[in-house]
Design an enzyme around this catalytic site. Structure first.
Site, PDB file in Angstrom:
ATOM      1  CE  LYS A 128      -4.350  -1.688   1.760  1.00 54.48           C
ATOM      2  NZ  LYS A 128      -5.427  -1.532   2.733  1.00 54.48           N
TER       3      LYS A 128
ATOM      4  CE  LYS B  50      -6.035  -8.654  -1.236  1.00 52.62           C
ATOM      5  NZ  LYS B  50      -6.035  -7.981   0.055  1.00 52.62           N
TER       6      LYS B  50
ATOM      7  CE  LYS C 282     -13.351  -4.161   1.470  1.00 50.42           C
ATOM      8  NZ  LYS C 282     -12.073  -4.103   2.180  1.00 50.42           N
TER       9      LYS C 282
HETATM   10  P1  TYM Z   1     -10.315  -6.198   4.290  1.00 50.29           P
HETATM   11  O1  TYM Z   1     -11.398  -5.197   4.415  1.00 50.29           O
HETATM   12  O2  TYM Z   1      -9.221  -5.965   3.313  1.00 50.29           O
HETATM   13  O3  TYM Z   1     -10.916  -7.609   3.967  1.00 50.29           O
HETATM   14  C1  TYM Z   1     -11.949  -8.152   4.761  1.00 50.29           C
HETATM   15  C2  TYM Z   1     -11.800  -9.657   4.847  1.00 50.29           C
HETATM   16  O4  TYM Z   1     -11.834 -10.236   3.539  1.00 50.29           O
HETATM   17  C3  TYM Z   1     -10.676 -11.035   3.347  1.00 50.29           C
HETATM   18  N1  TYM Z   1     -10.279 -10.903   1.935  1.00 50.29           N
HETATM   19  C4  TYM Z   1     -10.154 -11.936   1.087  1.00 50.29           C
HETATM   20  N2  TYM Z   1     -10.319 -13.252   1.252  1.00 50.29           N
HETATM   21  C5  TYM Z   1     -10.115 -14.041   0.167  1.00 50.29           C
HETATM   22  N3  TYM Z   1      -9.760 -13.568  -1.052  1.00 50.29           N
HETATM   23  C6  TYM Z   1      -9.591 -12.257  -1.258  1.00 50.29           C
HETATM   24  N4  TYM Z   1      -9.259 -11.794  -2.456  1.00 50.29           N
HETATM   25  C7  TYM Z   1      -9.786 -11.371  -0.162  1.00 50.29           C
HETATM   26  N5  TYM Z   1      -9.704 -10.022  -0.019  1.00 50.29           N
HETATM   27  C8  TYM Z   1     -10.005  -9.753   1.276  1.00 50.29           C
HETATM   28  C9  TYM Z   1      -9.630 -10.451   4.275  1.00 50.29           C
HETATM   29  O5  TYM Z   1      -8.630 -11.399   4.578  1.00 50.29           O
HETATM   30  C10 TYM Z   1     -10.465 -10.083   5.465  1.00 50.29           C
HETATM   31  O6  TYM Z   1     -10.692 -11.209   6.285  1.00 50.29           O
HETATM   32  N6  TYM Z   1      -7.311  -5.487   8.162  1.00 50.29           N
HETATM   33  C11 TYM Z   1      -8.561  -6.092   7.772  1.00 50.29           C
HETATM   34  C12 TYM Z   1      -9.746  -5.576   8.550  1.00 50.29           C
HETATM   35  C13 TYM Z   1      -9.618  -5.633  10.029  1.00 50.29           C
HETATM   36  C14 TYM Z   1      -9.793  -6.788  10.841  1.00 50.29           C
HETATM   37  C15 TYM Z   1      -9.673  -6.335  12.175  1.00 50.29           C
HETATM   38  C16 TYM Z   1     -10.042  -8.121  10.537  1.00 50.29           C
HETATM   39  C17 TYM Z   1      -9.405  -4.592  10.867  1.00 50.29           C
HETATM   40  N7  TYM Z   1      -9.436  -5.003  12.131  1.00 50.29           N
HETATM   41  C18 TYM Z   1      -9.784  -7.238  13.254  1.00 50.29           C
HETATM   42  C19 TYM Z   1     -10.160  -9.015  11.626  1.00 50.29           C
HETATM   43  C20 TYM Z   1     -10.025  -8.563  12.938  1.00 50.29           C
HETATM   44  C21 TYM Z   1      -8.798  -5.797   6.313  1.00 50.29           C
HETATM   45  O7  TYM Z   1      -8.262  -4.886   5.751  1.00 50.29           O
HETATM   46  O8  TYM Z   1      -9.703  -6.518   5.739  1.00 50.29           O
END
Ligand code: TYM
Length: 335
Positions: A118, A201, A204
């Site tokens: 990022k 990957k 979003k």
């Molecule tokens: P974020 O918003 O990027 O993604 C949310 C969840 O979706 C999963 N994910 C995927 N799984 C499979 N294939 C993909 N292409 C894919 N893209 C995203 C992510 O692994 C995630 O589980 N840092 C985290 C958010 C967060 C969080 C937390 C999660 C903040 N605090 C505490 C758990 C516990 C994030 O950016 O997720």
């Protein structure tokens, strides 16, 4: 372990409302939350403080936050079963994050692959929040004495850091200060790849809208995107690393249906990529269509959503403030 025993265990996870959610978010995380909501004491939220580590339009951010919560409920999370809230409505997250920042090392944060990716995209001025992002995530997790964190593979490193921080703090201030959490990563679907660049990957924030299927896409958009998915010049349908586009479609099918990839490959003997794409598109439409329609409906029910979130935030603050008090007292901070 029997169900009532597990109900004492805390499961917690979150998504950034930085854009519309994708099928990657659904298959890697959300689907697992729904599956386990009756077995654990569940806490699911939208991490809007994480979202502002990259610039967001205020109106969009507000709306995407409601949309994310509507999507959780539409996917099957029941507000009676799980506590649903928004990170910014629970100030303890930012407070504990400050404390944990004082115990995190520049070196370990510099090694986070998500930060490396990022920050490269951020240009000359890299926001400090992007660097300390995993510390806020550790705060999210540690505030609730979390046992399990269901996430996709890309978050594993952040959970390892959370564990390291918890252990470090416990060594300094007493073993029972923080619970040391475990990641829960699904065996299939933990890393859904971009439809346009299947070695990266699905994300979003990908600027190419054809790279991702969003949970808000129409049936037609889903079909078009999957039919346009990049495969390769061959024709054999195989679970082969040299065919990442094909492998991704097989993985999507497997994550949706629960069938093994081997079984799906066998069913395509003698068939073409066109068949694989057509079937995958229909399976994704079947999974996304009801979810989208229900999320559209709930998204309009603003009063209902606000009520769910107000109740969730109150419950979250009660739990989080206890952990924060414990932490203040151990460290010697007046309160
Ligand atoms: P974020 O918003 O990027 O993604 C949310 C969840 O979706 C999963 N994910 C995927 N799984 C499979 N294939 C993909 N292409 C894919 N893209 C995203 C992510 O692994 C995630 O589980 N840092 C985290 C958010 C967060 C969080 C937390 C999660 C903040 N605090 C505490 C758990 C516990 C994030 O950016 O997720």
């Amino acid at each position: 372990m029997t169900a009532p025993q597990r109900k004492n265990q805390v499961m917690l996870s979150a998504v950034q409302p930085s854009n519309k959610l994708t099928i990657g978010n659904y298959l890697g995380a959300l689907k697992n939350w729904v599956h386990h909501q009756n077995d654990f004491d569940c806490w699911f939220f939208a991490v809007n403080l994480h979202a502002i580590t990259v610039r967001q339009d205020p109106k969009e951010l507000r709306e995407q936050t409601y949309r994310a919560v509507a999507t959780y409920i539409a996917a099957g999370i029941q507000p009676e079963n799980a506590t649903l809230f928004v990170q910014s409505q629970v100030p303890e997250h930012a407070e504990l994050a400050w404390i944990l920042n004082c115990y995190s090392y520049m070196g370990e944060l510099s090694r986070m692959t998500q930060f490396k990716d990022k920050s490269q995209k951020a240009g000359e001025n890299i926001p400090v929040g992007l660097f300390t992002y995993p510390v806020l995530m550790a705060s999210d997790i540690l505030l609730y004495d979390t046992d399990l964190v269901p996430v996709g593979a890309d978050q594993k490193q952040h959970i390892e850091l959370t564990r390291d921080l918890a252990i470090r703090m416990n060594n300094l201030y007493g073993e029972d200060l923080f619970k040391v959490p475990q990641p829960m990563i699904p065996p299939v679907g933990a890393k859904i790849m971009s439809l346009q660049e299947p070695t990266a990957k699905m994300s979003k924030s990908d600027p190419d809208p054809n790279a991702s299927v969003f949970l808000s896409d129409s049936d037609d958009q889903i079909r078009k995107k999957i039919k346009r998915a990049v495969t390769d010049s061959g024709s054999e349908i195989a679970d082969d690393d040299s065919k990442p586009g094909v492998k991704n479609l097989l993985t999507i099918q497997s994550a949706i249906t629960g069938k093994s990839i081997a079984e799906i490959v066998t069913s395509y003997t003698g068939k073409q990529y066109g068949h694989l794409k057509g079937d995958t598109a229909e399976l994704v439409v079947q999974a996304v269509s009801p979810l989208r329609n229900e999320a559209d409906r709930l998204y309009q029910e603003r009063q209902f959503l606000e009520q769910v979130l107000a109740q969730g935030a109150q419950k979250a603050r009660e739990r989080a403030s206890q952990t924060l008090k414990r932490c203040y007292d151990r460290i010697g901070l007046l309160r």
